[in-house]
Each structure stands twice: as C-alpha cells, then as structure tokens.
Design a protein around this motif. Structure first.
Motif, PDB file in Angstrom:
ATOM      1  N   THR A 195       4.847  -9.249 -15.592  1.00 23.73           N
ATOM      2  CA  THR A 195       5.300 -10.324 -14.656  1.00 23.73           C
ATOM      3  C   THR A 195       4.746 -12.078 -15.460  1.00 23.73           C
ATOM      4  OG1 THR A 195       3.286  -9.906 -12.816  1.00 23.73           O
ATOM      5  CG2 THR A 195       5.213  -9.103 -12.736  1.00 23.73           C
ATOM      6  N   PRO A 196       6.024 -12.305 -15.881  1.00 27.31           N
ATOM      7  CA  PRO A 196       7.386 -12.239 -15.721  1.00 27.31           C
ATOM      8  C   PRO A 196       7.945 -11.802 -16.528  1.00 27.31           C
ATOM      9  CG  PRO A 196       6.915 -14.958 -15.888  1.00 27.31           C
ATOM     10  CD  PRO A 196       5.062 -13.921 -15.800  1.00 27.31           C
ATOM     11  N   GLY A 197       8.993 -11.806 -16.581  1.00 25.41           N
ATOM     12  CA  GLY A 197       9.449 -10.850 -18.456  1.00 25.41           C
ATOM     13  C   GLY A 197       9.233 -11.679 -19.486  1.00 25.41           C
ATOM     14  N   LEU A 198      10.071 -11.494 -20.497  1.00 21.89           N
ATOM     15  CA  LEU A 198       9.806 -11.858 -22.218  1.00 21.89           C
ATOM     16  C   LEU A 198      10.360 -13.311 -21.602  1.00 21.89           C
ATOM     17  CD1 LEU A 198       8.108 -11.908 -24.514  1.00 21.89           C
ATOM     18  CD2 LEU A 198       9.988 -10.523 -24.924  1.00 21.89           C
ATOM     19  N   ILE A 199      10.796 -13.965 -21.533  1.00 26.93           N
ATOM     20  CA  ILE A 199      11.759 -15.097 -21.690  1.00 26.93           C
ATOM     21  C   ILE A 199      11.118 -15.491 -20.990  1.00 26.93           C
ATOM     22  CG2 ILE A 199      13.589 -16.290 -21.709  1.00 26.93           C
ATOM     23  CD1 ILE A 199      14.944 -13.400 -23.350  1.00 26.93           C
ATOM     24  N   PRO A 200      10.955 -15.384 -19.464  1.00 23.91           N
ATOM     25  CA  PRO A 200      10.344 -16.429 -18.669  1.00 23.91           C
ATOM     26  C   PRO A 200       8.769 -17.100 -19.318  1.00 23.91           C
ATOM     27  CG  PRO A 200      11.263 -15.034 -17.454  1.00 23.91           C
ATOM     28  CD  PRO A 200      11.818 -14.304 -19.122  1.00 23.91           C
ATOM     29  N   LYS A 201       8.488 -15.771 -19.473  1.00 24.15           N
ATOM     30  CA  LYS A 201       6.835 -16.109 -20.237  1.00 24.15           C
ATOM     31  C   LYS A 201       7.149 -16.647 -20.623  1.00 24.15           C
ATOM     32  CE  LYS A 201       2.831 -13.586 -21.094  1.00 24.15           C
ATOM     33  NZ  LYS A 201       2.128 -12.122 -20.801  1.00 24.15           N
ATOM     34  N   ARG A 202       7.738 -16.584 -22.103  1.00 23.60           N
ATOM     35  CA  ARG A 202       7.576 -17.229 -23.352  1.00 23.60           C
ATOM     36  C   ARG A 202       8.040 -18.943 -23.377  1.00 23.60           C
ATOM     37  NH1 ARG A 202       3.032 -16.208 -26.504  1.00 23.60           N
ATOM     38  NH2 ARG A 202       3.012 -13.647 -26.221  1.00 23.60           N
ATOM     39  N   ARG A 203       8.956 -19.149 -21.974  1.00 22.59           N
ATOM     40  CA  ARG A 203      10.331 -20.054 -22.013  1.00 22.59           C
ATOM     41  C   ARG A 203      10.290 -21.326 -22.596  1.00 22.59           C
ATOM     42  NH1 ARG A 203      13.658 -21.615 -16.874  1.00 22.59           N
ATOM     43  NH2 ARG A 203      14.426 -23.411 -17.641  1.00 22.59           N
ATOM     44  N   ASP A 204       8.663 -22.614 -23.077  1.00 21.60           N
ATOM     45  CA  ASP A 204       7.716 -23.168 -23.148  1.00 21.60           C
ATOM     46  C   ASP A 204       7.805 -22.648 -24.640  1.00 21.60           C
ATOM     47  OD1 ASP A 204       7.616 -24.458 -21.389  1.00 21.60           O
ATOM     48  OD2 ASP A 204       5.688 -23.752 -20.856  1.00 21.60           O
ATOM     49  N   GLU A 205       7.872 -21.853 -25.160  1.00 18.81           N
ATOM     50  CA  GLU A 205       7.314 -21.565 -27.403  1.00 18.81           C
ATOM     51  C   GLU A 205       8.950 -21.146 -27.655  1.00 18.81           C
ATOM     52  OE1 GLU A 205       5.583 -18.142 -30.880  1.00 18.81           O
ATOM     53  OE2 GLU A 205       5.112 -17.982 -27.789  1.00 18.81           O
ATOM     54  N   PHE A 251      17.030 -25.373 -17.905  1.00 22.96           N
ATOM     55  CA  PHE A 251      17.581 -24.380 -17.403  1.00 22.96           C
ATOM     56  C   PHE A 251      17.780 -23.452 -16.190  1.00 22.96           C
ATOM     57  CE2 PHE A 251      21.279 -21.333 -18.880  1.00 22.96           C
ATOM     58  CZ  PHE A 251      22.195 -22.578 -19.240  1.00 22.96           C
ATOM     59  N   PRO A 252      18.158 -22.572 -15.345  1.00 31.20           N
ATOM     60  CA  PRO A 252      17.711 -21.456 -15.305  1.00 31.20           C
ATOM     61  C   PRO A 252      17.626 -20.230 -15.847  1.00 31.20           C
ATOM     62  CG  PRO A 252      19.489 -23.217 -14.387  1.00 31.20           C
ATOM     63  CD  PRO A 252      19.648 -23.542 -15.549  1.00 31.20           C
ATOM     64  N   VAL A 253      16.522 -19.391 -15.649  1.00 32.20           N
ATOM     65  CA  VAL A 253      16.912 -18.148 -16.821  1.00 32.20           C
ATOM     66  C   VAL A 253      17.933 -17.157 -15.175  1.00 32.20           C
ATOM     67  CG1 VAL A 253      15.019 -16.508 -16.983  1.00 32.20           C
ATOM     68  CG2 VAL A 253      14.385 -18.719 -16.556  1.00 32.20           C
ATOM     69  N   GLU A 254      17.776 -17.622 -14.705  1.00 27.19           N
ATOM     70  CA  GLU A 254      19.478 -16.641 -13.885  1.00 27.19           C
ATOM     71  C   GLU A 254      20.689 -16.755 -14.794  1.00 27.19           C
ATOM     72  OE1 GLU A 254      17.500 -18.636 -12.527  1.00 27.19           O
ATOM     73  OE2 GLU A 254      16.417 -18.090 -10.569  1.00 27.19           O
ATOM     74  N   ARG A 255      20.900 -17.955 -15.408  1.00 24.01           N
ATOM     75  CA  ARG A 255      21.909 -18.679 -15.846  1.00 24.01           C
ATOM     76  C   ARG A 255      21.942 -18.358 -17.609  1.00 24.01           C
ATOM     77  NH1 ARG A 255      27.342 -18.763 -15.682  1.00 24.01           N
ATOM     78  NH2 ARG A 255      27.635 -20.747 -16.821  1.00 24.01           N
ATOM     79  N   LEU A 256      20.493 -18.377 -17.858  1.00 31.85           N
ATOM     80  CA  LEU A 256      20.223 -17.267 -19.041  1.00 31.85           C
ATOM     81  C   LEU A 256      20.897 -16.362 -19.052  1.00 31.85           C
ATOM     82  CD1 LEU A 256      20.013 -18.644 -21.792  1.00 31.85           C
ATOM     83  CD2 LEU A 256      17.755 -17.813 -21.668  1.00 31.85           C
ATOM     84  N   ILE A 282      15.916  -3.092 -21.545  1.00 27.39           N
ATOM     85  CA  ILE A 282      16.401  -4.795 -21.350  1.00 27.39           C
ATOM     86  C   ILE A 282      15.999  -5.351 -20.224  1.00 27.39           C
ATOM     87  CG2 ILE A 282      18.404  -5.376 -21.419  1.00 27.39           C
ATOM     88  CD1 ILE A 282      19.125  -3.369 -22.983  1.00 27.39           C
ATOM     89  N   GLN A 283      15.853  -4.488 -19.483  1.00 25.84           N
ATOM     90  CA  GLN A 283      15.406  -5.745 -18.295  1.00 25.84           C
ATOM     91  C   GLN A 283      14.746  -6.365 -18.308  1.00 25.84           C
ATOM     92  OE1 GLN A 283      17.909  -6.038 -14.720  1.00 25.84           O
ATOM     93  NE2 GLN A 283      19.416  -5.424 -17.030  1.00 25.84           N
ATOM     94  N   MET A 284      13.645  -6.059 -18.262  1.00 25.52           N
ATOM     95  CA  MET A 284      11.832  -6.869 -18.822  1.00 25.52           C
ATOM     96  C   MET A 284      12.731  -8.536 -19.633  1.00 25.52           C
ATOM     97  SD  MET A 284       9.440  -3.435 -18.267  1.00 25.52           S
ATOM     98  CE  MET A 284       8.073  -4.868 -19.061  1.00 25.52           C
ATOM     99  N   LEU A 285      13.649  -7.804 -19.568  1.00 27.96           N
ATOM    100  CA  LEU A 285      13.710  -9.289 -21.399  1.00 27.96           C
ATOM    101  C   LEU A 285      13.397 -10.442 -20.316  1.00 27.96           C
ATOM    102  CD1 LEU A 285      16.220  -8.124 -23.561  1.00 27.96           C
ATOM    103  CD2 LEU A 285      13.423  -8.705 -24.100  1.00 27.96           C
ATOM    104  N   PHE A 286      13.977 -10.466 -19.158  1.00 27.92           N
ATOM    105  CA  PHE A 286      14.089 -11.498 -18.280  1.00 27.92           C
ATOM    106  C   PHE A 286      13.795 -11.671 -16.745  1.00 27.92           C
ATOM    107  CE2 PHE A 286      18.031 -11.157 -20.673  1.00 27.92           C
ATOM    108  CZ  PHE A 286      18.422 -12.494 -21.581  1.00 27.92           C
ATOM    109  N   ARG A 287      13.319 -10.297 -16.362  1.00 28.21           N
ATOM    110  CA  ARG A 287      13.167  -9.904 -15.016  1.00 28.21           C
ATOM    111  C   ARG A 287      11.506  -9.556 -14.990  1.00 28.21           C
ATOM    112  NH1 ARG A 287      18.312  -7.911 -11.577  1.00 28.21           N
ATOM    113  NH2 ARG A 287      19.663  -9.607 -12.413  1.00 28.21           N
ATOM    114  N   PRO A 288      10.138  -9.596 -13.895  1.00 28.85           N
ATOM    115  CA  PRO A 288      10.872 -10.967 -13.097  1.00 28.85           C
ATOM    116  C   PRO A 288      10.916 -12.126 -13.655  1.00 28.85           C
ATOM    117  CG  PRO A 288       8.730  -9.980 -13.098  1.00 28.85           C
ATOM    118  CD  PRO A 288       9.254  -9.347 -13.939  1.00 28.85           C
TER     119      PRO A 288
END
Length: 377
Positions: free
Chosen positions: A46-56, A335-340, A26-32
């Motif tokens: 690294t980075p997490g799944l969502i930051p890595k796929r942010r553009d997509e 949008f900041p990943v931390e806020r998401l 679960i943590q690896m969805l967002f972190r690092p």
C-alpha cells in the motif's frame, strides 16, 4: 475421489488461483490509492505501484516528453514543413481578404482590441520622438559651423538658387509697386521723405504735387528693379550673407535669431498640419485593398519565412527556458490516480481481461500437471 475427479478438481483450483492472482496483480497497479498503516507500520503493497511511484513516473514522463516526443529537431522539422507553410499562407490570405472587405475603420479595429484614442497616442509619440531627435541633433552640432554639418551638395544647391531668389524678390517688388497698393505706398514714402526735408520738400510738393512726383519716380524705380546690374547686386549681397550665415554655429544662430525656438515652432506647425488622425478614420478595407496583392504575394511569405526561421533558431533555447519536463511533472502530479486508472482501463480493458483469462488458463494447465503427478506418484 477418482482419477477424473482429481484432474477436474486440480484444474479448477489452478485456474481459479491463476485468474484471481492476475486480477489482483492488475488491481494492485493502481490500488489502494493511499498507504494504510497498522500499529504505526505501513501495510505492505500500500499504496499501489503507480501511486507509490508517482513522483518517479512523473519525472520519467517529463523526460520522455522532452527527450523523445517534443524535441527541438522534431518541432523544427514540423515548423519548416511545406504543409505548415501552406496552411499558414492560406490563413494569411483568407484573413487579408476578410480585412479588405471590412468597412471597419482603423480606430474601430484598434478599439476592438482594447487600444483607445490611438490618434492622440500616435501624435504624442511623434511629438516626443521628434523633440528628442531635434534636441539630440542640436546638442551634437550646436558648436559646429552650419557649413560643417550641412551636406556639401545641399550647400551647392542653395548657392545655385541665390540668383533665382534675387530674381524672385525683384520681380515681386516690381509687381507690388505696379499695383494700386504699391503706388499708394510709394506716394506715402515720397511724401514722408519731402516732409523730412522741411521747406525744400514743401517747395517741391508745391511745384510738382505728390502724385505727379510718384508717377515720375515709379518708371525709374521699375527700371532699377528690372535692371540686370540690380539683379547682380542683390545676388552678390545674398551670396555674401549666405557665406556669413554658414560660418555661424547653431549656438550663435540661436543667440541672434532664436533659431532653436524657430526650429521647434516649425516642427510643431508641420506636425499639426500632418496629424495622424485622418489615417485612423480611414476604413481598413481601403488600406488593405491597395496593397492586397503585395501582402499575399510578397510580404506574407517573407514574413512567414522570417518568423519561422527566427522561431526555429531560438526554439531549443526557448524550450529549455520553458522547462517542459517540469511542466509535465507538475501536471502528472496533479492528475488524479482514479482518473488515470479509468483512462488506462478504458483503453486496455480487453487486454487486462485476456491477461486474467490467461492466468486462469495457465493455472488450469499447472493444475492438470499437478493432478498427473499425484496420480502417477
């Protein structure tokens, strides 16, 4: 270690492994939040799944919003719904009632929204507009006879008024010569006439006297002015002059009588008399009260229907021009990943805990099965 100890040990180890594994997943969805590098190589995961796929993710969210959420059909349906129309009409009615009770002048209302000196602007616009239209009409008809561009019914009405004009001129002439000023003017005219005749005029003045001759001429002059034949003669003369005038072009009329300057002068006088200034000094309430029922009962519904229909007709093209998918993508990118992460966890915190507990439960069950196999084999 006994059988019971083996079972407990394997269940605890399995549960711990399952819970910790799910928690880290679960943590690896967002972190690092950003990639890490070791010896110039990016560390895996690294980075997490969502930051890595942010553009997509941003692109897919934009497409989801435009293709499934904010669709032209859905917005049209909402715009044309009875609820929206009812709310809009209620707002229009409330606003109209508020304006009807207002003592603010039109000038003050326009100044409140940043429009200053509206009366000068309105007068200047009307002056320019009328100048342009008159100049355009003059250029269009300057080489055409007046009778060609003047409507036939207007010409007929003017011709019908010729006898009335002749009668008016004769009547006003009679009234003038019957007045003291007219009698004095007639006497002066006779005096000038006799002086121009030399000795003959002096003899007539000596025998009759100027005032006596004026008194004798006046009744005859009045009879002449009031005679039907005189009226007919004047009417014929006016008709003939009107026929000549109709054959003139505007260009010829301008050369003879400066018709163009006269036309613009009359226009300027009319605009001066009918300035827009008084309108802007009137209270809004008095203007709206007069038409309040028409505004709320007729104009507002028709205007609303036309506005909503126009928006609905051009909505699809407007949404394409707005390119909402790009707008959503830009917003997601910023949008900041931390806020998401904070938003997602605040919404699904209990569910994520249950996933962690479920991992522990499954791990414990697997540990028990493993312990069973160890004991049996």
């Amino acid at each position: 270690m006994g059988i019971a100890g083996t079972f407990i040990f394997m269940i605890v180890i399995g549960a711990a492994i399952g819970a910790v594994t799910n928690h880290f997943a679960i943590q690896m969805l967002f972190r690092p939040y950003r990639p890490y590098y070791l010896f110039g190589k990016r560390v895996p995961f690294t980075p997490g799944l969502i930051p890595k796929r942010r553009d997509e993710l941003a692109k897919q969210m934009g497409l989801m919003v435009t293709n499934h959420l904010l669709t032209p059909e859905g917005i049209k349906k909402r715009l044309m719904s009875d609820t929206v129309k009812k709310q809009a009409l209620q707002f229009a009615e409330q606003f109209t009632h508020k304006m009807a009770a207002s003592g603010m002048t039109v000038h003050e209302a326009l100044a409140a929204i940043g429009i200053n000196h509206p009366q000068e602007a309105a007068d200047a616009w009307i002056d320019r507009f009328t100048d342009e239209k008159l100049s355009e009409l003059y250029r269009k008809y300057e080489h055409r006879a007046i009778k060609e561009w003047l409507p036939g019914d207007v010409q007929e009405k003017l011709e019908e008024k010729v006898p009335m004009v002749a009668d008016y001129i004769l009547k006003r002439s009679s009234d003038y010569f019957e007045s003291e000023e007219g009698k004095e003017r007639l006497g002066n005219m006779i005096d000038d006439f006799l002086k121009a005749r030399g000795m003959f005029g002096s003899m007539v003045q000596m025998f009759l006297g100027n005032s006596s001759l004026a008194d004798r001429v006046l009744p005859e002059l009045l009879k002449f002015l009031q005679n039907d034949e005189t009226k007919k003669l004047l009417s014929d003369l006016l008709s003939q002059e009107w026929s000549k005038l109709k054959s003139y072009t505007l260009y010829e009329a301008d050369e003879k009588w400066n018709a163009k300057d006269l036309l613009f002068s009359l226009k300027n006088r009319a605009l001066t008399a009918f300035s827009a200034a008084p309108f802007f000094e009137r209270p809004i309430g008095t203007l709206i009260t007069r038409y309040e029922q028409d505004i709320t009962g007729t104009y507002a519904p028709k205007l609303l229907e036309a506005a909503l229909g126009g928006i609905a007709a051009h909505l699809e093209d407007g949404l394409k021009r707005l390119r909402l998918e790009e707008v959503v993508k830009e917003q997601v990118d910023q949008f900041p990943v931390e806020r998401l992460e904070e938003m997602v966890l605040s919404i699904s915190k209990k569910e994520f805990k249950m996933i962690t507990y479920l991992g522990g439960l499954l791990g414990g069950i697997i540990g028990a099965i493993q312990a069973l196999f160890v004991v049996l084999f």
